[in-house]
Design an enzyme around this catalytic site. Sequence first.
Site, PDB file in Angstrom:
ATOM      1  N   PHE A  66       0.829  -1.208   0.000  1.00 50.97           N
ATOM      2  CA  PHE A  66       0.000   0.000   0.000  1.00 50.97           C
ATOM      3  C   PHE A  66       0.864   1.259   0.000  1.00 50.97           C
ATOM      4  O   PHE A  66       0.461   2.301  -0.540  1.00 50.97           O
ATOM      5  CB  PHE A  66      -0.916  -0.007   1.234  1.00 50.97           C
ATOM      6  CG  PHE A  66      -1.909   1.116   1.258  1.00 50.97           C
ATOM      7  CD1 PHE A  66      -3.075   1.039   0.511  1.00 50.97           C
ATOM      8  CD2 PHE A  66      -1.684   2.254   2.028  1.00 50.97           C
ATOM      9  CE1 PHE A  66      -3.991   2.086   0.526  1.00 50.97           C
ATOM     10  CE2 PHE A  66      -2.595   3.301   2.043  1.00 50.97           C
ATOM     11  CZ  PHE A  66      -3.760   3.218   1.289  1.00 50.97           C
ATOM     12  N   GLU A  67       2.062   1.170   0.568  1.00 50.29           N
ATOM     13  CA  GLU A  67       2.957   2.328   0.674  1.00 50.29           C
ATOM     14  C   GLU A  67       3.816   2.529  -0.582  1.00 50.29           C
ATOM     15  O   GLU A  67       4.612   3.483  -0.646  1.00 50.29           O
ATOM     16  CB  GLU A  67       3.876   2.184   1.901  1.00 50.29           C
ATOM     17  CG  GLU A  67       3.202   2.477   3.232  1.00 50.29           C
ATOM     18  CD  GLU A  67       2.223   1.398   3.672  1.00 50.29           C
ATOM     19  OE1 GLU A  67       2.531   0.207   3.485  1.00 50.29           O
ATOM     20  OE2 GLU A  67       1.141   1.745   4.187  1.00 50.29           O
ATOM     21  N   HIS A  97      -9.019  -7.612   1.800  1.00 49.20           N
ATOM     22  CA  HIS A  97      -7.994  -6.573   1.930  1.00 49.20           C
ATOM     23  C   HIS A  97      -7.154  -6.449   0.669  1.00 49.20           C
ATOM     24  O   HIS A  97      -6.750  -5.363   0.274  1.00 49.20           O
ATOM     25  CB  HIS A  97      -7.083  -6.879   3.125  1.00 49.20           C
ATOM     26  CG  HIS A  97      -6.151  -8.016   2.871  1.00 49.20           C
ATOM     27  ND1 HIS A  97      -6.496  -9.337   3.083  1.00 49.20           N
ATOM     28  CD2 HIS A  97      -4.885  -8.034   2.372  1.00 49.20           C
ATOM     29  CE1 HIS A  97      -5.491 -10.126   2.745  1.00 49.20           C
ATOM     30  NE2 HIS A  97      -4.495  -9.363   2.313  1.00 49.20           N
TER      31      HIS A  97
HETATM   32  N1  RBF Z   1       1.020  -5.711   2.334  1.00 49.61           N
HETATM   33  C1  RBF Z   1       1.598  -6.426   1.342  1.00 49.61           C
HETATM   34  O1  RBF Z   1       2.494  -5.939   0.658  1.00 49.61           O
HETATM   35  N2  RBF Z   1       1.183  -7.710   1.090  1.00 49.61           N
HETATM   36  C2  RBF Z   1       0.168  -8.298   1.770  1.00 49.61           C
HETATM   37  O2  RBF Z   1      -0.147  -9.473   1.481  1.00 49.61           O
HETATM   38  C3  RBF Z   1      -0.473  -7.554   2.796  1.00 49.61           C
HETATM   39  N3  RBF Z   1      -1.501  -8.085   3.479  1.00 49.61           N
HETATM   40  C4  RBF Z   1      -2.158  -7.297   4.382  1.00 49.61           C
HETATM   41  C5  RBF Z   1      -3.298  -7.799   5.036  1.00 49.61           C
HETATM   42  C6  RBF Z   1      -4.003  -6.988   5.918  1.00 49.61           C
HETATM   43  C7  RBF Z   1      -5.233  -7.540   6.569  1.00 49.61           C
HETATM   44  C8  RBF Z   1      -3.549  -5.680   6.180  1.00 49.61           C
HETATM   45  C9  RBF Z   1      -4.318  -4.775   7.137  1.00 49.61           C
HETATM   46  C10 RBF Z   1      -2.428  -5.205   5.578  1.00 49.61           C
HETATM   47  C11 RBF Z   1      -1.704  -5.991   4.675  1.00 49.61           C
HETATM   48  N4  RBF Z   1      -0.568  -5.507   4.029  1.00 49.61           N
HETATM   49  C12 RBF Z   1       0.007  -6.234   3.051  1.00 49.61           C
HETATM   50  C13 RBF Z   1       0.049  -4.232   4.449  1.00 49.61           C
HETATM   51  C14 RBF Z   1      -0.403  -3.006   3.646  1.00 49.61           C
HETATM   52  O3  RBF Z   1       0.207  -3.014   2.362  1.00 49.61           O
HETATM   53  C15 RBF Z   1       0.040  -1.725   4.400  1.00 49.61           C
HETATM   54  O4  RBF Z   1       1.408  -1.764   4.663  1.00 49.61           O
HETATM   55  C16 RBF Z   1      -0.720  -1.524   5.733  1.00 49.61           C
HETATM   56  O5  RBF Z   1      -2.098  -1.646   5.515  1.00 49.61           O
HETATM   57  C17 RBF Z   1      -0.402  -0.141   6.323  1.00 49.61           C
HETATM   58  O6  RBF Z   1      -0.798   0.911   5.463  1.00 49.61           O
END
Ligand code: RBF
Length: 171
Positions: A66-67, A97
């Site tokens: 997400f970042e 998500h």
């Molecule tokens: N970030 C990833 O790069 N890969 C993932 O599989 C992933 N799974 C996540 C699952 C959940 C339920 C949450 C809340 C976040 C996940 N994130 C994942 C992190 C997301 O990209 C981000 O860093 C956080 O939501 C903070 O903004």
Amino acid sequence: MASSSKNLSEYNESNIPAADNMNFGIVVAEWNAEITHALYDGCYDTLLKHGAKPENIHTIQVPGSFELPAGARILNGQKKLDAVICLGCVIKGETNHNEYINQAVASGLTNLSIATGKPFIFGVLTPNNEQQALDRAGGKYGNKGVEAAVTAIRMAALKQSTTEGTKKIGF
Ligand code: RBF
């Protein structure tokens, strides 16, 4: 599905422009690091193979996929870059998500590309499980980090060629 019959990381190397005069940013998500670091290795090695200099490749890590757009924007503001490659892996879980994250990253990178006129490359795996990710991070379907690097080089060369054309008009 295309990737079931073809390793998409196999490409004709002679068709790729030289990258020796190009500057790259690479943004790597720390989530699923085993996968994203394998994507990074494939990406970095491919840039070098096509002539990019190590001192012209700038890498940062961000917490999760997400970042990636925010990290890419920060890096692009700090360095003079021809393309920014974003690498991540969002594995589908029991909830939705992954859809929100993937959509946000895709939109964020598209917006950055349109706003800046510079390539921001989507190198994010969106698998249903870890095995599908491994298959695409150096496994039986190649390494999508390699493909992200090739796309970055091609798009940077396209931008350079059109920019040079603009300069010749002489404004
Ligand atoms: N970030 C990833 O790069 N890969 C993932 O599989 C992933 N799974 C996540 C699952 C959940 C339920 C949450 C809340 C976040 C996940 N994130 C994942 C992190 C997301 O990209 C981000 O860093 C956080 O939501 C903070 O903004």
